[in-house]
Design a protein around this motif. Structure first.
Motif, PDB file in Angstrom:
ATOM      1  N   GLN A 172       0.867  -1.177   0.000  1.00 30.28           N
ATOM      2  CA  GLN A 172       0.000   0.000   0.000  1.00 30.28           C
ATOM      3  C   GLN A 172       0.907   1.232   0.000  1.00 30.28           C
ATOM      4  OE1 GLN A 172      -1.690  -1.434   3.724  1.00 30.28           O
ATOM      5  NE2 GLN A 172      -3.752  -1.170   2.870  1.00 30.28           N
ATOM      6  N   THR A 208      -9.676  -2.882  -1.586  1.00 28.14           N
ATOM      7  CA  THR A 208      -8.819  -2.885  -0.397  1.00 28.14           C
ATOM      8  C   THR A 208      -8.536  -1.473   0.123  1.00 28.14           C
ATOM      9  OG1 THR A 208      -6.943  -3.161  -1.926  1.00 28.14           O
ATOM     10  CG2 THR A 208      -7.728  -5.120  -0.789  1.00 28.14           C
ATOM     11  N   SER A 211      -9.890  -0.790   3.620  1.00 29.06           N
ATOM     12  CA  SER A 211      -9.259  -1.371   4.805  1.00 29.06           C
ATOM     13  C   SER A 211      -8.318  -0.346   5.443  1.00 29.06           C
ATOM     14  CB  SER A 211      -8.492  -2.642   4.421  1.00 29.06           C
ATOM     15  OG  SER A 211      -7.429  -2.325   3.537  1.00 29.06           O
ATOM     16  N   TYR A 235      -1.414 -10.722   3.786  1.00 32.32           N
ATOM     17  CA  TYR A 235      -2.663 -10.325   3.142  1.00 32.32           C
ATOM     18  C   TYR A 235      -3.309 -11.582   2.580  1.00 32.32           C
ATOM     19  CZ  TYR A 235      -0.618 -10.816  -1.536  1.00 32.32           C
ATOM     20  OH  TYR A 235      -0.043 -11.316  -2.670  1.00 32.32           O
ATOM     21  N   HIS A 239      -7.871 -13.108  -2.210  1.00 31.72           N
ATOM     22  CA  HIS A 239      -8.677 -11.931  -2.563  1.00 31.72           C
ATOM     23  C   HIS A 239      -8.687 -11.769  -4.085  1.00 31.72           C
ATOM     24  CE1 HIS A 239      -9.980  -7.783  -2.956  1.00 31.72           C
ATOM     25  NE2 HIS A 239     -10.292  -7.764  -1.684  1.00 31.72           N
ATOM     26  N   ARG A 241      -8.212 -10.428  -7.675  1.00 26.40           N
ATOM     27  CA  ARG A 241      -7.210  -9.492  -8.150  1.00 26.40           C
ATOM     28  C   ARG A 241      -7.436  -9.183  -9.623  1.00 26.40           C
ATOM     29  NH1 ARG A 241      -1.576 -11.873  -7.075  1.00 26.40           N
ATOM     30  NH2 ARG A 241      -2.538 -12.146  -5.024  1.00 26.40           N
ATOM     31  N   ILE A 259      -4.218  -2.234  -2.214  1.00 25.57           N
ATOM     32  CA  ILE A 259      -3.099  -3.184  -2.257  1.00 25.57           C
ATOM     33  C   ILE A 259      -2.788  -3.506  -3.709  1.00 25.57           C
ATOM     34  CG2 ILE A 259      -2.342  -5.511  -1.628  1.00 25.57           C
ATOM     35  CD1 ILE A 259      -4.155  -5.330   0.835  1.00 25.57           C
TER      36      ILE A 259
END
Length: 338
Positions: A172, A208, A211, A235, A239, A241, A259
């Motif tokens: 990030q 993301t 978050s 992570y 998730h 992508r 991210i």
């Protein structure tokens, strides 16, 4: 609020209330997460973004604008980059970064050993990118009218030398920034040539940005990791992508909590991109001591000491204050918090 602005807001809210199907159709490879109806937290109404684009950014934390930067401008940036690599010009404050697996084998001053130019704000030609009107009109949708260019990079991802060091770990961008609020920061990332999975395009995890900032450090990669290429410690690899494939001149705008990373360059060419992180001039600096950002803070201040000597003592926040440049509106001055 004007009637026109009210009508636009009504359109956006109606879209958000219905569903996020427009987002899904825009990014068929990714799934949106944690849908929040009636949430307009991340975008501002400037008559530039369409309702669909606002929804996409609100849900995913990024939008892709096609063909935004001209081929002529990109070719000029490329020429300036090559002149810097050859040592024809010296730029104050510029950090020339080299790939850890290639630098030891390249003894000629050329682009082959250079993976990134960082902090090019003192180079008038490259800094033109940061002030391009077509870029700033989109940036204002996220920062508001008072815009600071805070972080500049020209990335030259080299062909992988077999050690997978051309990868960039998932991270990030906010990890590197001691200023807030995060929602008034945005990156513009422009492809300087065709970017695809073969040469290591950006990989983003949609949603993301909703978050919090995660803990970052150097990943334990067998081939080594390039300087300051920190990655998120943990992570969710499951998730959804999206691999963002782009054409020359396409520009991705994304939130600093999204991210993202990039894969290896498996071609024989160099994958070039130019980028700038912008922040509202109304942002403020924070003290990162005792936070997850303390490691990057120490690394940056150590680099400053090595470069300029122990007589020059700058805090992490001061290194950023020196780099920031006003590109639009008024410098309300990124206020300090004591």
């Amino acid at each position: 609020m004007s009637r026109r602005a009210a009508d636009r807001l009504k359109i956006v809210l109606n879209h958000l209330d219905r569903s996020s199907s427009a987002v899904r159709s825009s990014f068929t490879s990714a799934q949106t997460v944690s849908y929040h109806p009636r949430s307009l937290r991340y975008t501002l109404d400037t008559d530039v973004l369409s309702p669909e684009q606002r929804i996409a950014y609100e849900e995913n934390g990024f939008i892709l604008i096609k063909n935004l930067v001209s081929e002529e401008d990109i070719d000029r940036f490329r020429s300036e980059f090559e002149r810097i690599c050859k040592g024809e010009i010296k730029v104050p404050g510029l950090l020339v970064m080299k790939d850890v697996a290639i630098a030891k084998t390249e003894f000629v001053q050329d682009q082959k050993a250079v993976s990134k130019l960082q902090d090019f704000q003192e180079d008038p030609e490259l800094f033109r990118y940061c002030a391009l009107p077509q870029i700033l009109k989109y940036v204002e949708c996220f920062t508001g009218p008072n815009i600071m260019a805070m972080h500049t990079m020209l990335i030259n991802k080299p062909p992988d030398a077999g050690k997978k060091t051309s990868r960039h770990p998932m991270h990030q961008d906010l990890h590197y920034f001691p200023f807030r609020p995060a929602d008034r920061i945005v990156c513009a990332w422009t492809a300087m040539e065709k970017v695809n999975r073969q040469n290591g395009c950006l990989v983003v995890l949609p949603g993301t940005h909703k978050s919090t900032l995660q803990e970052h450090d150097y990943p334990e990669w067998e081939g080594g990791v390039n300087k300051m290429y920190h990655g998120i410690r943990n992570y969710d690899p499951s998730h959804p992508r999206l691999h963002v494939e782009m054409e020359k001149g396409d520009t991705l705008f994304f939130h600093p909590l999204v991210i993202h990373g990039s894969g290896m360059n498996q071609t024989q060419g160099f994958r070039k991109a130019i980028s700038c992180h912008y922040a509202s001039a109304d942002c403020y600096y924070i003290d990162v001591n005792g936070t997850s950002q303390e490691n990057i803070s120490k690394e940056v201040t150590d680099i400053v000491t090595q470069k300029y000597g122990a007589d020059i003592s700058l805090s992490f926040e001061e290194t950023w204050a020196l780099r920031g440049r006003l590109v639009h509106g008024e410098r309300t001055s990124l206020k300090w918090i004591l």
